[in-house]
Design a protein around this motif. Structure first.
Motif, PDB file in Angstrom:
ATOM      1  N   GLY A  32       0.745  -1.256   0.112  1.00  0.00           N
ATOM      2  CA  GLY A  32      -0.180   0.075   0.006  1.00  0.00           C
ATOM      3  C   GLY A  32       0.905   1.454   0.020  1.00  0.00           C
ATOM      4  O   GLY A  32       0.326   2.370  -0.082  1.00  0.00           O
ATOM      5  N   GLY A  33       2.175   1.178   0.143  1.00  0.00           N
ATOM      6  CA  GLY A  33       3.086   2.340   0.034  1.00  0.00           C
ATOM      7  C   GLY A  33       2.946   3.104   1.495  1.00  0.00           C
ATOM      8  O   GLY A  33       3.300   4.387   1.462  1.00  0.00           O
ATOM      9  N   THR A  34       2.506   2.418   2.370  1.00  0.00           N
ATOM     10  CA  THR A  34       2.224   2.974   3.833  1.00  0.00           C
ATOM     11  C   THR A  34       3.213   2.146   4.877  1.00  0.00           C
ATOM     12  O   THR A  34       2.614   2.317   6.147  1.00  0.00           O
ATOM     13  CB  THR A  34       0.900   3.374   4.110  1.00  0.00           C
ATOM     14  N   LEU A  35       4.290   1.667   4.671  1.00  0.00           N
ATOM     15  CA  LEU A  35       5.340   1.102   5.570  1.00  0.00           C
ATOM     16  C   LEU A  35       6.667   2.232   5.530  1.00  0.00           C
ATOM     17  O   LEU A  35       7.190   1.869   4.203  1.00  0.00           O
ATOM     18  CB  LEU A  35       5.450  -0.292   5.153  1.00  0.00           C
ATOM     19  N   TRP A  36       6.712   2.659   6.360  1.00  0.00           N
ATOM     20  CA  TRP A  36       8.155   3.492   6.259  1.00  0.00           C
ATOM     21  C   TRP A  36       9.198   2.917   7.348  1.00  0.00           C
ATOM     22  O   TRP A  36       8.835   2.536   8.523  1.00  0.00           O
ATOM     23  CB  TRP A  36       7.758   4.911   6.842  1.00  0.00           C
ATOM     24  N   VAL A  38      12.987   3.353   9.071  1.00  0.00           N
ATOM     25  CA  VAL A  38      14.156   4.051   9.233  1.00  0.00           C
ATOM     26  C   VAL A  38      15.355   2.891   9.150  1.00  0.00           C
ATOM     27  O   VAL A  38      15.561   2.138  10.150  1.00  0.00           O
ATOM     28  CB  VAL A  38      14.044   4.758  10.582  1.00  0.00           C
ATOM     29  N   ASP A  39      16.357   3.218   8.230  1.00  0.00           N
ATOM     30  CA  ASP A  39      17.685   2.181   8.157  1.00  0.00           C
ATOM     31  C   ASP A  39      18.642   2.503   8.958  1.00  0.00           C
ATOM     32  O   ASP A  39      18.880   3.787   9.430  1.00  0.00           O
ATOM     33  CB  ASP A  39      18.157   2.521   6.774  1.00  0.00           C
ATOM     34  N   GLY A  40      19.291   1.591   9.422  1.00  0.00           N
ATOM     35  CA  GLY A  40      20.579   1.742  10.302  1.00  0.00           C
ATOM     36  C   GLY A  40      21.560   1.224   9.615  1.00  0.00           C
ATOM     37  O   GLY A  40      21.497   0.833   8.525  1.00  0.00           O
ATOM     38  N   VAL A  41      22.867   1.029  10.430  1.00  0.00           N
ATOM     39  CA  VAL A  41      24.054   0.573   9.778  1.00  0.00           C
ATOM     40  C   VAL A  41      23.684  -0.922   9.925  1.00  0.00           C
ATOM     41  O   VAL A  41      24.074  -1.764   8.894  1.00  0.00           O
ATOM     42  CB  VAL A  41      25.368   0.623  10.776  1.00  0.00           C
ATOM     43  N   GLY A  42      23.228  -1.556  10.907  1.00  0.00           N
ATOM     44  CA  GLY A  42      22.580  -3.019  10.854  1.00  0.00           C
ATOM     45  C   GLY A  42      21.191  -3.145  10.559  1.00  0.00           C
ATOM     46  O   GLY A  42      20.764  -2.706   9.540  1.00  0.00           O
ATOM     47  N   PRO A  43      20.451  -3.860  11.584  1.00  0.00           N
ATOM     48  CA  PRO A  43      19.137  -3.980  11.243  1.00  0.00           C
ATOM     49  C   PRO A  43      18.271  -2.478  11.196  1.00  0.00           C
ATOM     50  O   PRO A  43      18.683  -1.687  11.707  1.00  0.00           O
ATOM     51  CB  PRO A  43      18.516  -4.704  12.458  1.00  0.00           C
ATOM     52  N   PRO A  44      17.061  -2.466  10.695  1.00  0.00           N
ATOM     53  CA  PRO A  44      16.432  -1.387  10.588  1.00  0.00           C
ATOM     54  C   PRO A  44      16.301  -0.880  12.025  1.00  0.00           C
ATOM     55  O   PRO A  44      15.974  -1.698  12.968  1.00  0.00           O
ATOM     56  CB  PRO A  44      15.014  -1.729   9.932  1.00  0.00           C
ATOM     57  N   VAL A  45      16.433   0.332  12.293  1.00  0.00           N
ATOM     58  CA  VAL A  45      16.146   1.007  13.634  1.00  0.00           C
ATOM     59  C   VAL A  45      14.773   1.395  13.972  1.00  0.00           C
ATOM     60  O   VAL A  45      14.377   1.310  15.102  1.00  0.00           O
ATOM     61  CB  VAL A  45      17.083   2.439  13.416  1.00  0.00           C
ATOM     62  N   ALA A  46      13.811   1.724  13.060  1.00  0.00           N
ATOM     63  CA  ALA A  46      12.510   1.814  13.492  1.00  0.00           C
ATOM     64  C   ALA A  46      11.477   1.594  12.126  1.00  0.00           C
ATOM     65  O   ALA A  46      12.161   1.597  11.046  1.00  0.00           O
ATOM     66  CB  ALA A  46      12.420   3.477  13.731  1.00  0.00           C
ATOM     67  N   PHE A  47      10.353   1.574  12.560  1.00  0.00           N
ATOM     68  CA  PHE A  47       9.316   1.485  11.275  1.00  0.00           C
ATOM     69  C   PHE A  47       7.820   1.769  11.832  1.00  0.00           C
ATOM     70  O   PHE A  47       7.730   1.833  13.056  1.00  0.00           O
ATOM     71  CB  PHE A  47       9.138   0.016  10.568  1.00  0.00           C
ATOM     72  N   LEU A  48       7.221   2.426  10.682  1.00  0.00           N
ATOM     73  CA  LEU A  48       5.665   2.825  10.889  1.00  0.00           C
ATOM     74  C   LEU A  48       4.885   1.939  10.016  1.00  0.00           C
ATOM     75  O   LEU A  48       5.341   2.164   8.782  1.00  0.00           O
ATOM     76  CB  LEU A  48       5.509   4.085  11.066  1.00  0.00           C
ATOM     77  N   ALA A  49       3.899   1.267  10.261  1.00  0.00           N
ATOM     78  CA  ALA A  49       3.393   0.576   9.342  1.00  0.00           C
ATOM     79  C   ALA A  49       1.643   0.982   9.518  1.00  0.00           C
ATOM     80  O   ALA A  49       1.132   1.181  10.578  1.00  0.00           O
ATOM     81  CB  ALA A  49       3.355  -0.911   9.730  1.00  0.00           C
ATOM     82  N   ALA A  50       1.230   1.388   8.433  1.00  0.00           N
ATOM     83  CA  ALA A  50      -0.358   1.956   8.375  1.00  0.00           C
ATOM     84  C   ALA A  50      -0.930   1.571   7.355  1.00  0.00           C
ATOM     85  O   ALA A  50      -0.356   0.981   6.190  1.00  0.00           O
ATOM     86  CB  ALA A  50      -0.245   3.606   8.453  1.00  0.00           C
ATOM     87  N   LEU A  51      -2.180   1.470   7.301  1.00  0.00           N
ATOM     88  CA  LEU A  51      -3.045   1.444   6.125  1.00  0.00           C
ATOM     89  C   LEU A  51      -4.055   2.438   5.885  1.00  0.00           C
ATOM     90  O   LEU A  51      -4.820   2.722   6.820  1.00  0.00           O
ATOM     91  CB  LEU A  51      -3.787  -0.062   6.527  1.00  0.00           C
ATOM     92  N   ILE A  52      -4.421   2.410   4.640  1.00  0.00           N
ATOM     93  CA  ILE A  52      -5.665   3.514   4.428  1.00  0.00           C
ATOM     94  C   ILE A  52      -6.873   2.658   4.413  1.00  0.00           C
ATOM     95  O   ILE A  52      -7.062   1.595   4.004  1.00  0.00           O
ATOM     96  CB  ILE A  52      -5.406   4.116   3.042  1.00  0.00           C
ATOM     97  N   HIS A  53      -7.795   3.056   5.376  1.00  0.00           N
ATOM     98  CA  HIS A  53      -9.295   2.523   5.308  1.00  0.00           C
ATOM     99  C   HIS A  53     -10.328   3.607   4.769  1.00  0.00           C
ATOM    100  O   HIS A  53     -10.499   4.711   5.564  1.00  0.00           O
ATOM    101  CB  HIS A  53      -9.749   2.039   6.774  1.00  0.00           C
ATOM    102  N   GLY A  54     -10.491   3.874   3.723  1.00  0.00           N
ATOM    103  CA  GLY A  54     -11.408   4.775   3.329  1.00  0.00           C
ATOM    104  C   GLY A  54     -10.871   6.301   3.340  1.00  0.00           C
ATOM    105  O   GLY A  54      -9.894   6.506   2.638  1.00  0.00           O
ATOM    106  N   ASP A  55     -11.307   7.025   4.166  1.00  0.00           N
ATOM    107  CA  ASP A  55     -10.707   8.355   4.207  1.00  0.00           C
ATOM    108  C   ASP A  55      -9.646   8.515   5.517  1.00  0.00           C
ATOM    109  O   ASP A  55      -9.421   9.528   6.181  1.00  0.00           O
ATOM    110  CB  ASP A  55     -11.545   9.454   4.254  1.00  0.00           C
ATOM    111  N   ARG A  56      -9.037   7.438   5.880  1.00  0.00           N
ATOM    112  CA  ARG A  56      -8.338   7.429   7.199  1.00  0.00           C
ATOM    113  C   ARG A  56      -7.151   6.428   6.815  1.00  0.00           C
ATOM    114  O   ARG A  56      -7.195   5.475   6.601  1.00  0.00           O
ATOM    115  CB  ARG A  56      -9.235   6.898   8.131  1.00  0.00           C
TER     116      ARG A  56
END
Ligand SMILES: CC(C)(COP(=O)(O)OP(=O)(O)OC[C@H]1O[C@@H](n2cnc3c(N)ncnc32)[C@H](O)[C@@H]1OP(=O)(O)O)[C@@H](O)C(=O)NCCC(=O)NCCS
Length: 147
Positions: A32-36, A38-56
């Motif tokens: 859906g293009g709504t997974l962000w 944050v890369d680090g030197v090793g494993p990813p440092v952080a992520f935010l996973a969201a989904l669009i439901h209608g207008d939200r």
């Protein structure tokens, strides 16, 4: 993920430290293009996973590795998701979280989120809260940010 160790000492079930969603669970967010991430030197440092439901845009998960917490990464990720939702012309964001834990509801409130009475929220939000309660999570609430 080490992010959950932030909850050590809080009134949360032990399963919170071991039952993590598998990577495949985030495939819809990726597609859906709504997974962000944050890369680090090793494993990813952080992520935010969201989904669009209608207008939200609903945020399903926001995690920052324990050793990187408290440095503004979570706030920047969330600001990015808010900007994305605004740019897509969505009406609001939503999430469920712990009401009284400093880096949960109070953090979201600092970005303008307000508690969403489940009676006024969509059915899927009510179901998410019920599922979390069944999982043993206490004092959870839904929040929304009107754009
Ligand atoms: C919640 C989380 C994503 C925030 O990311 P972060 O990079 O640590 O947060 P930031 O550094 O951007 O700080 C955001 C705000 O959270 C609060 N906060 C963060 N860590 C905190 C701590 N240890 N104690 C108290 N408040 C804290 C502060 O209000 C902070 O705002 P400020 O910088 O203006 O003081 C991260 O702490 C995390 O992964 N926690 C465990 C998992 C989790 O709670 N996920 C969210 C579930 S809804």
């Amino acid at each position: 993920m080490s992010a959950a160790t932030a909850f050590q000492g809080q009134d949360v079930p032990a399963s919170l430290f071991s039952d993590f969603a598998p990577p495949e669970a985030y495939r819809p967010h990726l597609l859906g293009g709504t997974l962000w991430v944050v890369d680090g030197v090793g494993p990813p440092v952080a992520f935010l996973a969201a989904l669009i439901h209608g207008d939200r845009l609903h945020i399903d998960e926001l995690d920052v590795l324990r050793e990187h917490q408290g440095r503004g990464i979570g706030r920047r990720l969330l600001a990015h998701a808010i900007d994305h939702a605004r740019a897509r012309g969505l009406a609001r964001l939503s999430l469920t979280t712990f009401r009284a834990i400093a880096w949960n509801a109070p953090f979201y409130a600092s970005l303008g989120f307000v508690e969403w009475d489940p009676r006024d929220a969509p059915e899927c939000i009510r179901k998410a809260l019920a599922k979390e309660a069944a999982f043993g999570l206490k004092d959870r609430c839904a929040m929304r940010l009107e754009l």
